[in-house]
Design a protein around this motif. Sequence first.
Motif, PDB file in Angstrom:
ATOM      1  N   TYR A 448     -45.205  -8.407  -3.323  1.00 34.59           N
ATOM      2  CA  TYR A 448     -44.048  -8.407  -4.218  1.00 34.59           C
ATOM      3  C   TYR A 448     -44.508  -8.273  -5.658  1.00 34.59           C
ATOM      4  N   ARG A 534     -36.826 -14.566  -1.082  1.00 31.96           N
ATOM      5  CA  ARG A 534     -35.475 -14.018  -1.140  1.00 31.96           C
ATOM      6  C   ARG A 534     -35.508 -12.492  -1.248  1.00 31.96           C
ATOM      7  N   GLU A 535     -36.378 -11.958  -2.092  1.00 32.86           N
ATOM      8  CA  GLU A 535     -36.471 -10.505  -2.253  1.00 32.86           C
ATOM      9  C   GLU A 535     -37.049  -9.835  -1.007  1.00 32.86           C
ATOM     10  N   ALA A 536     -37.898 -10.549  -0.266  1.00 30.90           N
ATOM     11  CA  ALA A 536     -38.471 -10.002   0.962  1.00 30.90           C
ATOM     12  C   ALA A 536     -37.577 -10.248   2.170  1.00 30.90           C
ATOM     13  N   ALA A 537     -36.435 -10.884   1.982  1.00 28.07           N
ATOM     14  CA  ALA A 537     -35.468 -11.180   3.057  1.00 28.07           C
ATOM     15  C   ALA A 537     -36.066 -12.058   4.142  1.00 28.07           C
ATOM     16  N   ALA A 540     -33.568 -15.011   5.907  1.00 26.36           N
ATOM     17  CA  ALA A 540     -32.244 -14.795   5.307  1.00 26.36           C
ATOM     18  C   ALA A 540     -31.144 -15.581   6.030  1.00 26.36           C
ATOM     19  N   ILE A 563     -30.321 -10.964  -6.250  1.00 33.07           N
ATOM     20  CA  ILE A 563     -31.372 -10.240  -5.534  1.00 33.07           C
ATOM     21  C   ILE A 563     -31.457  -8.813  -6.066  1.00 33.07           C
ATOM     22  N   SER A 565     -33.536  -6.291  -4.546  1.00 30.60           N
ATOM     23  CA  SER A 565     -33.788  -5.339  -3.466  1.00 30.60           C
ATOM     24  C   SER A 565     -32.506  -5.045  -2.690  1.00 30.60           C
ATOM     25  N   SER A 567     -32.195  -3.584   0.229  1.00 35.18           N
ATOM     26  CA  SER A 567     -32.383  -3.904   1.645  1.00 35.18           C
ATOM     27  C   SER A 567     -32.291  -5.402   1.883  1.00 35.18           C
ATOM     28  N   SER A 568     -32.776  -6.206   0.938  1.00 36.61           N
ATOM     29  CA  SER A 568     -32.647  -7.651   1.074  1.00 36.61           C
ATOM     30  C   SER A 568     -31.190  -8.083   0.924  1.00 36.61           C
ATOM     31  N   LYS A 569     -30.467  -7.463  -0.010  1.00 32.28           N
ATOM     32  CA  LYS A 569     -29.035  -7.762  -0.116  1.00 32.28           C
ATOM     33  C   LYS A 569     -28.334  -7.467   1.204  1.00 32.28           C
ATOM     34  N   HIS A 572     -28.981 -10.175   3.729  1.00 31.03           N
ATOM     35  CA  HIS A 572     -28.248 -11.408   3.455  1.00 31.03           C
ATOM     36  C   HIS A 572     -26.753 -11.238   3.736  1.00 31.03           C
TER      37      HIS A 572
END
Length: 802
Positions: A448, A534-537, A540, A563, A565, A567-569, A572
């Motif tokens: 990250y 959180r950014e790496a999911a 989640a 967030i 990213s 993809s992380s959003k 979640h």
Amino acid sequence: MSALSLQLMSIRSGALTPVFGLLIDTALKGSVLIAAAAIVAYLLRDRSAAARHAAWSAAVIGHLALPVLTLLMPQWRLPVLPAPPWLDTPAVTTPALNAVSNPPAASPASTPTVDAVTSSTGAAAPTSRPGSPSPAISTPAQSGLRANWPLISTLGLLWILGTTLVLLRLAIGTWRVGRLAKLGDRVDDGEWLSLTQRLANRLGITRPLILLRGDRLAVPVTWGIVYPAVLLPPDSHEWPEARRRFVLVHEMAHVKRFDALTQLLAQVAVAVLWFDPLIWLAAHGMRVEREHACDDYVLRDGTVPSLYAGELLEMVQSIGSPRHESAAPAFAALAMARRSEFEGRMLAILDPRQNRHTLGRSSAVITSVALALLVIPLAALRPFHNGTAAGPLTKAVAPNAGAVKKSSASERLISDTACDSARRAPGSSASTHIHVGDDDAGSRTIEYMATSGGRCAQAAVIGDATFANDRLLSLSTGAYATFREVTSDADRAVHIAPRDNGTMEVSAKLNGAPVAYDDAMRAWLARIVPEVLREAAVDAPQRVARDMAQGGVSLVLAHIGRIMSPSSKRAHYAALLDGIPLTESEYAQVSRHVTRTLADSPSDLSAVLTRLAASPAKGVKSLGAAVAKLGAAQEAMGVALGRALGKSSTSSDSTHTLTQYAVTDDPDMILLALRGAKDISSSTDKRTLLQTIAAGALRRRSAALRSAFFDVTATMDSDTDLRAVLNAALPYAHSDQAIAFAVFNEVKGHMSSDTDKRAVLTAAVEQKLLSTPQLREAFMAAAKSISSSTDYTAVMRAAFSK
């Protein structure tokens, strides 16, 4: 020399040296391809010219694929040769805020901590705080840099100059050809057009071919990949039938074989590797065998070799005469004859033993497979010993990672010194980089890096790790984790590694100096670890469930909004929708939030909205309520699309935005994109969008999508672009006759060019779409709108010949 000057030289050297290494690597490996092509061409000397052309073309295309695959392919190390000098990249050693490495040996001042985690500090090393002057340290690498920089800069200038000259030559040639086409007259002679159509049908050429007549060229010239054109000499209207036929067959052979495309690829390869004489040799071999292959088409068509040779000789003799000024540039167009290549062609044309077969589909597949089997291993091959040099094609390896498994360290994509580089780049914009994957040993890797507003945060978790409640609980043997944050005030870093007894050892640094892992460092780590996870999911679902219990949907959405990213959003949002059913008001709240946070990521937006429309909601018990939910999802997609279009400043920007939304292959997204396409001002941009999404809009047999598609075509003011779109729609009329009716109506009502009308209607006949009396009636109505008797006759001849 100052430290700043050395740093600038290292940046320039670091930028140029890898390029030189990649180019030389490509040239050397490409010599294997050319040698193979030369051997194959020699072995095929008694076979067809098309086969030999395929061999040379494969060698040239392989040169373009090699550098791309070299950067993308995993390395295949076979250290049988010493490292060459161009792989030696001198490094500059200057004091820097180094990333956290493996923990040093514990000092007596180490203090134990709770939760089975201990801290260690090493002996304090001389460091400098941010903003303080750094002492310049002279090293042998710096001396080598001073010596090599003039050579590196000179070579860089020479390569750029050579590439520019070759590309400039291509650009000027293309401009000359375009000017010849602009000054030429379109051929509307019925005999020429009728002969052209018959030959195109026999050769299986479906792309529209434009015939022009100029006043300067001695020989016919062909160019263009998507929309090919043939420029005829001024006296072509006086030619006998036999010459017209073999000229058209030769030029159409170029079109059928996509010779304009292979010629362009050859020129690009020559421009990039102009210093390599072998690439020029391969390009010449392509050009020679290309003309031989097209001559074979003419002779297979029944033309007498002696007649063909005599006619070509007459054309060549007229080049440079007062009546015919010159031939078109060889590197920008495909001329039918040139003096430099004439003798070999005459011998091949008059040789009765020549094999004149074309290259079949199976042969083309075999050639492609053989090229891949040769290029892919070559691209991955690293035949040099590593030594101490940092090769330009080698991935960065985490420094000082001796305690970590080799397989884990070799997978690092973000260097531990990335924040140092980011801090040295003035005015850098905010960015977030995340990599989550598995290495060769099956261990999980999380990397990250985020930069914004003078802050840089980076982290790496290499190997198997256990997390809970946004905390790192344990690391497997050989794994490690590093966390670092650089701001204008401080540079904090923590390195965590497992001990043999199952506990974890933590070493901390502040501004590069080892410090105790105290409460302040604990508080900092407790803030940055959740950010990374959180950014790496990671975890989640657990994080969303915890937020739901503490503050409901509002708290979950607030955390998702922070967030970076997409993809992380998405992960979640999925966890939120897979949890407890939402109420209708919560559903509406999530819909609004999704369109606001994922408007710039159409694929993630489409996935979340699709899940959102299908998720259970409290109180949704009737069919009407379910339909309302789907309608709300479509409305949300429309809001997101509107936001994205609002950021588009030009027609091309809007086209790009709409295409992004449409290629998700979601029918609702395609429908919204088509509705927005009517507001695009450029017909060319509309054509680009409609050709891209024709399959998604027309293969579903949806009346709404079909109507929206042809509503856009009705707004196009360019017949050329409209013809291309209608031709793209015709194949889908086999399963949906309404498409054929729509195409015929467009030809009749919105197309003014008789030539373009003829092209579309002829294509419909060739695709056997006139299967019912109603379709034939609509076809005839469209044909009667053609005012040109020549074009109308051509359409009728095509219709009644089938």
